[in-house]
Enzyme design. Sequence first.
Site, PDB file in Angstrom:
ATOM      1  N   ASN A   8       3.686   8.362   3.538  1.00  0.00           N
ATOM      2  CA  ASN A   8       3.252   7.370   2.547  1.00  0.00           C
ATOM      3  C   ASN A   8       2.865   8.140   1.275  1.00  0.00           C
ATOM      4  O   ASN A   8       1.808   8.759   1.230  1.00  0.00           O
ATOM      5  CB  ASN A   8       2.052   6.592   3.107  1.00  0.00           C
ATOM      6  CG  ASN A   8       1.455   5.633   2.093  1.00  0.00           C
ATOM      7  OD1 ASN A   8       2.057   5.355   1.063  1.00  0.00           O
ATOM      8  ND2 ASN A   8       0.267   5.128   2.396  1.00  0.00           N
ATOM      9  N   LYS A  10       2.126   6.976  -1.523  1.00  0.00           N
ATOM     10  CA  LYS A  10       1.192   6.184  -2.349  1.00  0.00           C
ATOM     11  C   LYS A  10       1.652   6.168  -3.812  1.00  0.00           C
ATOM     12  O   LYS A  10       2.849   6.194  -4.073  1.00  0.00           O
ATOM     13  CB  LYS A  10      -0.228   6.735  -2.203  1.00  0.00           C
ATOM     14  CG  LYS A  10      -0.665   6.851  -0.753  1.00  0.00           C
ATOM     15  CD  LYS A  10      -2.140   7.038  -0.607  1.00  0.00           C
ATOM     16  CE  LYS A  10      -2.471   7.263   0.842  1.00  0.00           C
ATOM     17  NZ  LYS A  10      -3.874   7.269   1.120  1.00  0.00           N
ATOM     18  N   HIS A  89      -2.226  -1.882   4.699  1.00  0.00           N
ATOM     19  CA  HIS A  89      -2.902  -0.582   4.549  1.00  0.00           C
ATOM     20  C   HIS A  89      -4.353  -0.828   4.115  1.00  0.00           C
ATOM     21  O   HIS A  89      -4.624  -1.770   3.362  1.00  0.00           O
ATOM     22  CB  HIS A  89      -2.160   0.262   3.502  1.00  0.00           C
ATOM     23  CG  HIS A  89      -2.623   1.675   3.479  1.00  0.00           C
ATOM     24  ND1 HIS A  89      -3.775   2.057   2.841  1.00  0.00           N
ATOM     25  CD2 HIS A  89      -2.114   2.795   4.052  1.00  0.00           C
ATOM     26  CE1 HIS A  89      -3.950   3.364   3.012  1.00  0.00           C
ATOM     27  NE2 HIS A  89      -2.947   3.828   3.745  1.00  0.00           N
ATOM     28  N   GLU A  91      -6.106   0.506   1.985  1.00  0.00           N
ATOM     29  CA  GLU A  91      -6.315   0.495   0.525  1.00  0.00           C
ATOM     30  C   GLU A  91      -5.968  -0.873  -0.059  1.00  0.00           C
ATOM     31  O   GLU A  91      -6.531  -1.287  -1.072  1.00  0.00           O
ATOM     32  CB  GLU A  91      -5.498   1.622  -0.132  1.00  0.00           C
ATOM     33  CG  GLU A  91      -6.131   2.978   0.144  1.00  0.00           C
ATOM     34  CD  GLU A  91      -5.174   4.152   0.040  1.00  0.00           C
ATOM     35  OE1 GLU A  91      -4.036   3.991  -0.423  1.00  0.00           O
ATOM     36  OE2 GLU A  91      -5.597   5.255   0.440  1.00  0.00           O
ATOM     37  N   GLU A 153      -5.408   3.491  11.832  1.00  0.00           N
ATOM     38  CA  GLU A 153      -5.853   4.303  10.700  1.00  0.00           C
ATOM     39  C   GLU A 153      -7.340   4.056  10.444  1.00  0.00           C
ATOM     40  O   GLU A 153      -7.690   3.119   9.695  1.00  0.00           O
ATOM     41  CB  GLU A 153      -5.069   3.920   9.440  1.00  0.00           C
ATOM     42  CG  GLU A 153      -3.595   4.227   9.525  1.00  0.00           C
ATOM     43  CD  GLU A 153      -3.073   4.723   8.185  1.00  0.00           C
ATOM     44  OE1 GLU A 153      -2.577   5.852   8.149  1.00  0.00           O
ATOM     45  OE2 GLU A 153      -3.189   4.000   7.189  1.00  0.00           O
ATOM     46  N   GLY A 159      -7.684  10.433   4.060  1.00  0.00           N
ATOM     47  CA  GLY A 159      -7.916  11.306   2.905  1.00  0.00           C
ATOM     48  C   GLY A 159      -9.204  12.106   2.958  1.00  0.00           C
ATOM     49  O   GLY A 159      -9.589  12.750   1.989  1.00  0.00           O
ATOM     50  N   SER A 194      -5.630  11.859   7.735  1.00  0.00           N
ATOM     51  CA  SER A 194      -5.810  13.302   7.547  1.00  0.00           C
ATOM     52  C   SER A 194      -4.954  14.173   8.466  1.00  0.00           C
ATOM     53  O   SER A 194      -5.361  15.279   8.831  1.00  0.00           O
ATOM     54  CB  SER A 194      -7.295  13.677   7.696  1.00  0.00           C
ATOM     55  OG  SER A 194      -8.043  13.101   6.647  1.00  0.00           O
TER      56      SER A 194
HETATM   57  C1  PEP Z   1      -2.867   6.897   4.630  1.00  0.00           C
HETATM   58  O1  PEP Z   1      -3.276   6.635   3.496  1.00  0.00           O
HETATM   59  O2  PEP Z   1      -2.206   6.065   5.275  1.00  0.00           O
HETATM   60  C2  PEP Z   1      -3.164   8.191   5.207  1.00  0.00           C
HETATM   61  C3  PEP Z   1      -2.968   8.392   6.478  1.00  0.00           C
HETATM   62  O3  PEP Z   1      -3.635   9.109   4.318  1.00  0.00           O
HETATM   63  P1  PEP Z   1      -4.119  10.599   4.660  1.00  0.00           P
HETATM   64  O4  PEP Z   1      -3.046  11.255   5.464  1.00  0.00           O
HETATM   65  O5  PEP Z   1      -4.317  11.219   3.325  1.00  0.00           O
HETATM   66  O6  PEP Z   1      -5.393  10.476   5.421  1.00  0.00           O
END
Ligand code: PEP
Length: 230
Positions: A8, A10, A89, A91, A153, A159, A194
């Site tokens: 992803n 983003k 997601h 976000e 998630e 992040g 992460s």
């Molecule tokens: C995400 O935003 O779906 C995600 C997994 O981000 P990160 O790998 O940065 O934690």
Amino acid sequence: MQKLLVANFKMNGNKNFYKKVNKEINKLKSKDTVILCPPFVYMPFFKFKNKNVFLGSQDIAEIDNKKSTGQINAAMLNEFAVNYSIIGHSERRANGESDELIAKKIQYAQKNGIIPIVCIGLKTKTLKVDFLVEQVKSALSLAENKDIIFAYEPNWAIGSGVQPTVKNIDKVIDVIKTTASELGFNATVLYGGSVNASNFEEVSKSKAEGFLMGTVSLKLDELFKIFKGI
Ligand code: PEP
């Protein structure tokens, strides 16, 4: 087991970056399924030679309606051979996307041949089973295709560089799979939060059938190590 590896990107990157990703991905030899989710405007940069590499979108509209400023519908995604869509997601949920809207997007994507990757979160480190079950039930409330992909998630792991334990990931995966199965669905469950080249081996010990990756997607050396199984 063949894994699903989802990048992803983003709202990151530029023309040069995505041209490079396209070049590198076409040299990749991976037995896993790789799904690249760039921002919409960079989708035309991708032409895949490998049969196991696909395009995914970071979101999708919930309806074909043309009066929907800023949204992208399934017909548009189909034109660019987009096979998957990340839906719900955290976000986007944080920006006000409701469970009801997410359920409509899942139904709409499925009806139009796009496979949803549905994000299921936990806001705190405490395992709230009821909260998880409600998200899964709501996500499936309008779904017609019985095969469905979820990504666990935890919001706090996205992040942050911090991850749940393998035991925690496995518990949540069990909850998601059991809930889906009781409703007649067959769920594939990924983990996201992460994931990077250093912890990939550890999270791979979990029951996750693949990974959704954000930050590491911008570090192409690391990302491609993961795609190659490290
Ligand atoms: C995400 O935003 O779906 C995600 C997994 O981000 P990160 O790998 O940065 O934690």
